[in-house]
Structure formats: structure tokens, C-alpha cells
Design a protein around this motif. Structure first.
Motif, PDB file in Angstrom:
ATOM      1  N   MET A 160       6.810  -3.883 -11.669  1.00 37.65           N
ATOM      2  CA  MET A 160       8.191  -3.410 -11.580  1.00 37.65           C
ATOM      3  C   MET A 160       9.009  -4.401 -10.765  1.00 37.65           C
ATOM      4  O   MET A 160       8.500  -5.042  -9.845  1.00 37.65           O
ATOM      5  N   THR A 161      10.297  -4.518 -11.098  1.00 35.94           N
ATOM      6  CA  THR A 161      11.193  -5.346 -10.293  1.00 35.94           C
ATOM      7  C   THR A 161      11.310  -4.738  -8.898  1.00 35.94           C
ATOM      8  O   THR A 161      11.055  -3.543  -8.714  1.00 35.94           O
ATOM      9  N   PRO A 162      11.687  -5.544  -7.897  1.00 38.32           N
ATOM     10  CA  PRO A 162      11.715  -5.046  -6.519  1.00 38.32           C
ATOM     11  C   PRO A 162      12.523  -3.765  -6.330  1.00 38.32           C
ATOM     12  O   PRO A 162      12.148  -2.895  -5.545  1.00 38.32           O
ATOM     13  N   GLU A 163      13.654  -3.627  -7.040  1.00 41.32           N
ATOM     14  CA  GLU A 163      14.449  -2.411  -6.895  1.00 41.32           C
ATOM     15  C   GLU A 163      13.956  -1.292  -7.805  1.00 41.32           C
ATOM     16  O   GLU A 163      14.461  -0.163  -7.754  1.00 41.32           O
ATOM     17  N   ALA A 215      14.026  -0.705 -11.121  1.00 40.95           N
ATOM     18  CA  ALA A 215      14.696  -0.241 -12.330  1.00 40.95           C
ATOM     19  C   ALA A 215      14.005  -0.720 -13.599  1.00 40.95           C
ATOM     20  O   ALA A 215      13.972  -0.011 -14.602  1.00 40.95           O
ATOM     21  N   ILE A 216      13.466  -1.940 -13.584  1.00 36.73           N
ATOM     22  CA  ILE A 216      12.915  -2.559 -14.787  1.00 36.73           C
ATOM     23  C   ILE A 216      11.416  -2.783 -14.610  1.00 36.73           C
ATOM     24  O   ILE A 216      10.962  -3.233 -13.560  1.00 36.73           O
ATOM     25  N   GLY A 217      10.662  -2.489 -15.681  1.00 35.69           N
ATOM     26  CA  GLY A 217       9.226  -2.698 -15.644  1.00 35.69           C
ATOM     27  C   GLY A 217       8.728  -3.387 -16.897  1.00 35.69           C
ATOM     28  O   GLY A 217       9.416  -3.412 -17.930  1.00 35.69           O
ATOM     29  N   PHE A 218       7.536  -3.961 -16.798  1.00 38.79           N
ATOM     30  CA  PHE A 218       6.853  -4.601 -17.922  1.00 38.79           C
ATOM     31  C   PHE A 218       5.398  -4.156 -17.906  1.00 38.79           C
ATOM     32  O   PHE A 218       4.804  -3.994 -16.832  1.00 38.79           O
ATOM     33  N   SER A 219       4.824  -3.979 -19.084  1.00 34.38           N
ATOM     34  CA  SER A 219       3.423  -3.588 -19.167  1.00 34.38           C
ATOM     35  C   SER A 219       2.728  -4.361 -20.273  1.00 34.38           C
ATOM     36  O   SER A 219       3.330  -4.699 -21.297  1.00 34.38           O
ATOM     37  N   GLY A 220       1.449  -4.650 -20.053  1.00 38.24           N
ATOM     38  CA  GLY A 220       0.608  -5.301 -21.044  1.00 38.24           C
ATOM     39  C   GLY A 220      -0.629  -4.463 -21.261  1.00 38.24           C
ATOM     40  O   GLY A 220      -1.068  -3.733 -20.363  1.00 38.24           O
ATOM     41  N   ALA A 221      -1.195  -4.552 -22.461  1.00 37.12           N
ATOM     42  CA  ALA A 221      -2.299  -3.667 -22.808  1.00 37.12           C
ATOM     43  C   ALA A 221      -3.290  -4.368 -23.706  1.00 37.12           C
ATOM     44  O   ALA A 221      -3.141  -5.550 -24.038  1.00 37.12           O
ATOM     45  N   ALA A 222      -4.299  -3.608 -24.126  1.00 39.71           N
ATOM     46  CA  ALA A 222      -5.293  -4.137 -25.051  1.00 39.71           C
ATOM     47  C   ALA A 222      -4.758  -4.224 -26.476  1.00 39.71           C
ATOM     48  O   ALA A 222      -5.415  -4.793 -27.342  1.00 39.71           O
ATOM     49  N   ASP A 223      -3.580  -3.651 -26.721  1.00 38.52           N
ATOM     50  CA  ASP A 223      -2.954  -3.816 -28.040  1.00 38.52           C
ATOM     51  C   ASP A 223      -2.193  -5.140 -28.078  1.00 38.52           C
ATOM     52  O   ASP A 223      -2.244  -5.937 -27.136  1.00 38.52           O
ATOM     53  N   THR A 224      -1.450  -5.396 -29.117  1.00 35.46           N
ATOM     54  CA  THR A 224      -0.818  -6.707 -29.313  1.00 35.46           C
ATOM     55  C   THR A 224       0.673  -6.664 -29.031  1.00 35.46           C
ATOM     56  O   THR A 224       1.488  -7.097 -29.842  1.00 35.46           O
ATOM     57  N   PRO A 226       9.271 -12.429  -7.382  1.00 34.76           N
ATOM     58  CA  PRO A 226      10.021 -11.631  -6.402  1.00 34.76           C
ATOM     59  C   PRO A 226      11.535 -11.676  -6.562  1.00 34.76           C
ATOM     60  O   PRO A 226      12.211 -10.714  -6.175  1.00 34.76           O
ATOM     61  N   ASP A 227      12.089 -12.752  -7.140  1.00 32.25           N
ATOM     62  CA  ASP A 227      13.541 -12.794  -7.332  1.00 32.25           C
ATOM     63  C   ASP A 227      13.983 -12.093  -8.614  1.00 32.25           C
ATOM     64  O   ASP A 227      15.172 -12.051  -8.934  1.00 32.25           O
ATOM     65  N   ALA A 228      13.037 -11.517  -9.358  1.00 37.76           N
ATOM     66  CA  ALA A 228      13.312 -10.735 -10.575  1.00 37.76           C
ATOM     67  C   ALA A 228      14.046 -11.535 -11.643  1.00 37.76           C
ATOM     68  O   ALA A 228      14.811 -10.979 -12.430  1.00 37.76           O
ATOM     69  N   ARG A 229      13.754 -12.823 -11.723  1.00 42.50           N
ATOM     70  CA  ARG A 229      14.366 -13.647 -12.772  1.00 42.50           C
ATOM     71  C   ARG A 229      13.422 -13.882 -13.943  1.00 42.50           C
ATOM     72  O   ARG A 229      13.864 -13.985 -15.079  1.00 42.50           O
ATOM     73  N   ILE A 230      12.125 -13.991 -13.673  1.00 44.62           N
ATOM     74  CA  ILE A 230      11.164 -14.220 -14.759  1.00 44.62           C
ATOM     75  C   ILE A 230       9.972 -13.296 -14.602  1.00 44.62           C
ATOM     76  O   ILE A 230       9.678 -12.799 -13.499  1.00 44.62           O
ATOM     77  N   ALA A 285      12.356 -14.510 -19.620  1.00 46.21           N
ATOM     78  CA  ALA A 285      13.496 -14.158 -18.775  1.00 46.21           C
ATOM     79  C   ALA A 285      13.570 -12.641 -18.699  1.00 46.21           C
ATOM     80  O   ALA A 285      13.459 -11.960 -19.716  1.00 46.21           O
ATOM     81  N   ILE A 286      13.755 -12.111 -17.502  1.00 46.80           N
ATOM     82  CA  ILE A 286      13.727 -10.662 -17.351  1.00 46.80           C
ATOM     83  C   ILE A 286      14.951  -9.997 -17.980  1.00 46.80           C
ATOM     84  O   ILE A 286      14.839  -8.983 -18.667  1.00 46.80           O
ATOM     85  N   LYS A 287      16.140 -10.562 -17.792  1.00 44.65           N
ATOM     86  CA  LYS A 287      17.356  -9.909 -18.290  1.00 44.65           C
ATOM     87  C   LYS A 287      17.370  -9.810 -19.809  1.00 44.65           C
ATOM     88  O   LYS A 287      17.729  -8.789 -20.379  1.00 44.65           O
ATOM     89  N   SER A 288      16.983 -10.871 -20.488  1.00 46.94           N
ATOM     90  CA  SER A 288      17.037 -10.898 -21.950  1.00 46.94           C
ATOM     91  C   SER A 288      15.693 -10.643 -22.611  1.00 46.94           C
ATOM     92  O   SER A 288      15.635 -10.352 -23.807  1.00 46.94           O
ATOM     93  N   PHE A 289      14.609 -10.763 -21.842  1.00 40.15           N
ATOM     94  CA  PHE A 289      13.235 -10.709 -22.351  1.00 40.15           C
ATOM     95  C   PHE A 289      13.036 -11.754 -23.458  1.00 40.15           C
ATOM     96  O   PHE A 289      12.288 -11.529 -24.406  1.00 40.15           O
ATOM     97  N   LYS A 290      13.697 -12.898 -23.291  1.00 35.10           N
ATOM     98  CA  LYS A 290      13.512 -13.995 -24.242  1.00 35.10           C
ATOM     99  C   LYS A 290      12.428 -14.934 -23.731  1.00 35.10           C
ATOM    100  O   LYS A 290      12.322 -15.175 -22.529  1.00 35.10           O
ATOM    101  N   PRO A 291      11.611 -15.482 -24.623  1.00 34.80           N
ATOM    102  CA  PRO A 291      10.554 -16.404 -24.188  1.00 34.80           C
ATOM    103  C   PRO A 291      11.137 -17.704 -23.656  1.00 34.80           C
ATOM    104  O   PRO A 291      12.060 -18.269 -24.253  1.00 34.80           O
TER     105      PRO A 291
END
Length: 350
Positions: A225-228, A230-239, A275-279, A293-299
Motif C-alpha cells: 500500500m502507498t504510505p497514506e 489509498a492505493i494498493g497493488f497485489s500480485g498472485a499465482a495467477d497471471t 516510499p515516495d509512492a511514484r513507482i 508508474a503508480i499514478k497511471s499504472f503504465k509500464p
């Protein structure tokens, strides 16, 4: 007469960066890495239970020892000169690191834990009801595999035990990963990923379920999760890698919202937000590290320097801008990656 049209050749794509250094010292899979709070050393653990402390100035081992009889699940610094190690041997140790050279580690405390489900301990620097600082641990339940226990490492007692849904073994399955974070009101929450593919956010002080959503079809192996919070990312055994949002509601609960899912070729074992929640960086079973990139979720980049799957990732504790300006030998934008090939790569990116 019309001016001739000059066609410029397309600019070739910029090659992805290479690691700034490769640390070789573990014979087998590197399973955990963490930076010291002063960013002068890196601690790494492997599948055989060994720990190595590396100098980030000389990039050589400062000391190493056999900490566990099985694979190390997590390493965390828990105060100045103290290192916590969590092993698959159902033990959690706190080590005191000597200040004099040659460095050595002395066992200070051991807690018996449940490591059946490969879930690594999460830690939180907290304040108790009397205003005293303390360190809290979130762990798989010692009595129930699908539950979560909260342990006060400072007072050396359980704060709360058995956090789970009803009939958790059939419903969520085992707890696979944990992350403390701060919500939008400044309160502390705990995000948990489960064997059945669900992500749940808990008020761990009361044991109340705040929000729940099934983002994956396979076990959730890692989330951040981002420090504040609001935003999270998860990875799993799926694709797929999932980007989601957590919001508190007026009713005192919360809501998890899927923002975007990105398809990947193979499973994702580890996800870490800078920690700066940019990537956000994601380590895959296919041995590559994907940077988004965290804001756009672009590679932004795909980093390749390992022969086997990525097991662990870590950023320095302090903000990267501060790290770049500090006198410590850690450069800005640094992160470390550990792999099943037994090596650790150090990267400096964005």
C-alpha cells in the motif's frame, strides 16, 4: 517549389538499465532482503536459514550466520542495532548486532510462530494507550492457520488473536501476505491477501472487517500500500497484477475498488511500492522485475539480470530524495532484488 520533406529515422528504444552491482554470497535461493534504517547495510536471508549483512559502501559481507534451520521468510530492523528474522522453522528471532568490528549477532529473543502458510511477518511502529512507543507484529494465527494474530514485540505479549472471517478455512483459506498501512484519517489498518484470492482490510485493534474484495483467482502472494494507504497493488499465482483503492465510508467501514489489472506471463511473487509512492516494482516467476508508474499504472521498464524467479524486493527505509542527499553511501532511487539463482542485484532507477 516546396521544401523537401526530411524524414527522421525513428529513435531506437532506450535499453533498460543494468544493475549497479550484483552481490554473490548465498549458495541457494535468496528469500528476503531489507535495508538498515541508516542505509549503510543490507541484510539478506536464504532458503537454508542463513543471514548475511552487507556493507553498502564496500559491497562485501560484514558478517553472516546460521539463523534458522529452514528458509527465512522475512527480515526487519526493529530498533537500532536489532534485526528480526522470521523463519519457516516456526521461529521468530530478534538479534542484537554488535557495534564493534568484527560484527556479530547475538540472539536476544525467540517467539514460536506458525509458518505453515509461508506468510511473512508484517511490522508496525505504533503508540500504545499510554503514549509509549511499541512495535507490533502481524502473523498467521498460532492456533488457526486462516487467522491473524497481533503481537506486541515491545511488551512481549499478544495484543489480539484470531482475526478472521467465519469458517475462514473454507471461505478465505490461509492468510498468505500482510501489510500494515495508514488510512485517510490517519488510523492504522492491516491489509491481508488470502489463499482464495481475496484481499481484506482489517481494523486490527478491534478485529473488525472494514472491506473485502476478490481480485485474484489464485492465492495472493504479495501486496503493498502507498504510505497514506489509498492505493494498493497485489500480485498472485495467477497471471495479473492488480491496482486497487481503499476508501473509508461514512458508515465506519471501508470499500475496496478495482482500478486496473495488468496481464503478465507468469505469477508475481513480490510487489513493493517505493516510499515516495511514484513507482511500484513487481518480481515475477519468470526472473524479470517490472517497473510501473503508480499514478497511471503504465509500464516504465522491465529489468532482467537474474536467471531464476525473483523472491524478494526492498527499498531503503528513508525517502529516496533524502537518501540521495544524505552522507550515507546509499544512492538515491536504490532498490535490491533477491532471486532463486542465489544472487542479489542492486538497482538505481527513476
Amino acid at each position: 517549389m516546396a521544401a523537401p520533406v526530411v524524414r527522421l529515422a525513428p529513435r531506437p528504444p532506450r535499453p533498460p538499465p543494468a544493475p549497479i552491482y550484483i552481490l554473490r554470497g548465498h549458495g541457494l535461493d535468496v528469500t528476503s532482503v531489507t535495508f538498515g534504517s541508516d542505509n549503510t547495510f543490507l541484510a539478506s536471508g536464504d532458503v537454508e536459514g542463513n543471514i548475511i549483512l552487507w556493507s553498502l559502501e564496500t559491497r562485501r559481507p560484514l558478517c553472516q550466520w546460521k539463523a534458522h534451520s529452514a528458509s527465512i521468510l522475512a527480515l526487519h530492523e526493529v530498533g537500532a542495532g536489532k534485526l528480526l528474522s522470521h523463519g519457516r522453522d516456526d521461529q521468530l528471532h530478534v538479534w542484537t548486532l554488535s557495534k564493534e568490528e568484527p560484527l556479530n549477532a547475538t540472539l536476544e529473543f525467540t517467539l514460536l510462530v506458525n509458518s505453515l502458510n509461508f506468510c511473512a511477518v508484517a511490522i508496525l511502529s505504533d503508540v500504545d494507550s499510554m503514549g509509549q512507543s511499541r512495535t507490533l507484529l502481524a502473523l498467521p494465527g498460532i492456533d488457526e492457520n486462516a487467522a491473524i494474530d497481533i503481537y506486541d514485540l515491545t511488551a512481549r505479549k499478544y495484543e489480539r488473536q484470531g482475526i478472521c472471517v467465519a469458517e475462514a478455512t473454507k471461505d478465505t483459506g490461509l492468510c498468505m501476505c500482510l501489510k500494515f498501512f495508514q488510512d485517510s484519517n490517519g488510523g492504522q489498518c492491516l491489509a491481508a491477501g488470502y489463499e482464495a484470492g481475496a484481499v481484506i482490510v482489517w481494523d486490527f485493534y478491534s478485529g473488525k472487517l472494514l472491506a473485502r474484495s476478490k481480485f485474484h483467482d489464485e492465492p495472493v502472494l504479495s501486496l503493498d500500500m502507498t504510505p497514506e494507504g489509498a492505493i494498493g497493488f497485489s500480485g498472485a499465482a495467477d497471471t495479473k497484477i492488480v491496482n486497487f483503492r481503499f476508501d473509508l465510508t461514512s458508515s465506519g467501514t471501508g470499500e475496496l475498488t478495482l482500478l486496473k489489472a495488468v496481464a503478465v506471463a507468469r505469477g508475481i511473487s513480490i510487489v513493493r511500492i517505493r516510499p515516495d509512492a511514484r513507482i511500484v516494482i513487481c518480481g515475477g516467476w519468470n526472473s524479470s522485475i517490472s517497473v510501473y508508474a503508480i499514478k497511471s499504472f503504465k509500464p516504465l521498464a522491465v529489468l532482467s539480470a537474474h536467471r531464476l524467479g525473483i523472491q524478494c524486493l526492498a527499498f531503503p527505509k528513508q525517502a529516496v530524495r533524502e537518501a540521495a542527499e544524505a552522507s550515507a553511501p546509499t544512492p538515491g532511487n536504490l532498490f535490491a532484488a533477491g532471486s532463486k539463482d542465489g544472487t542479489i542485484t542492486l538497482w538505481e532507477i527513476y
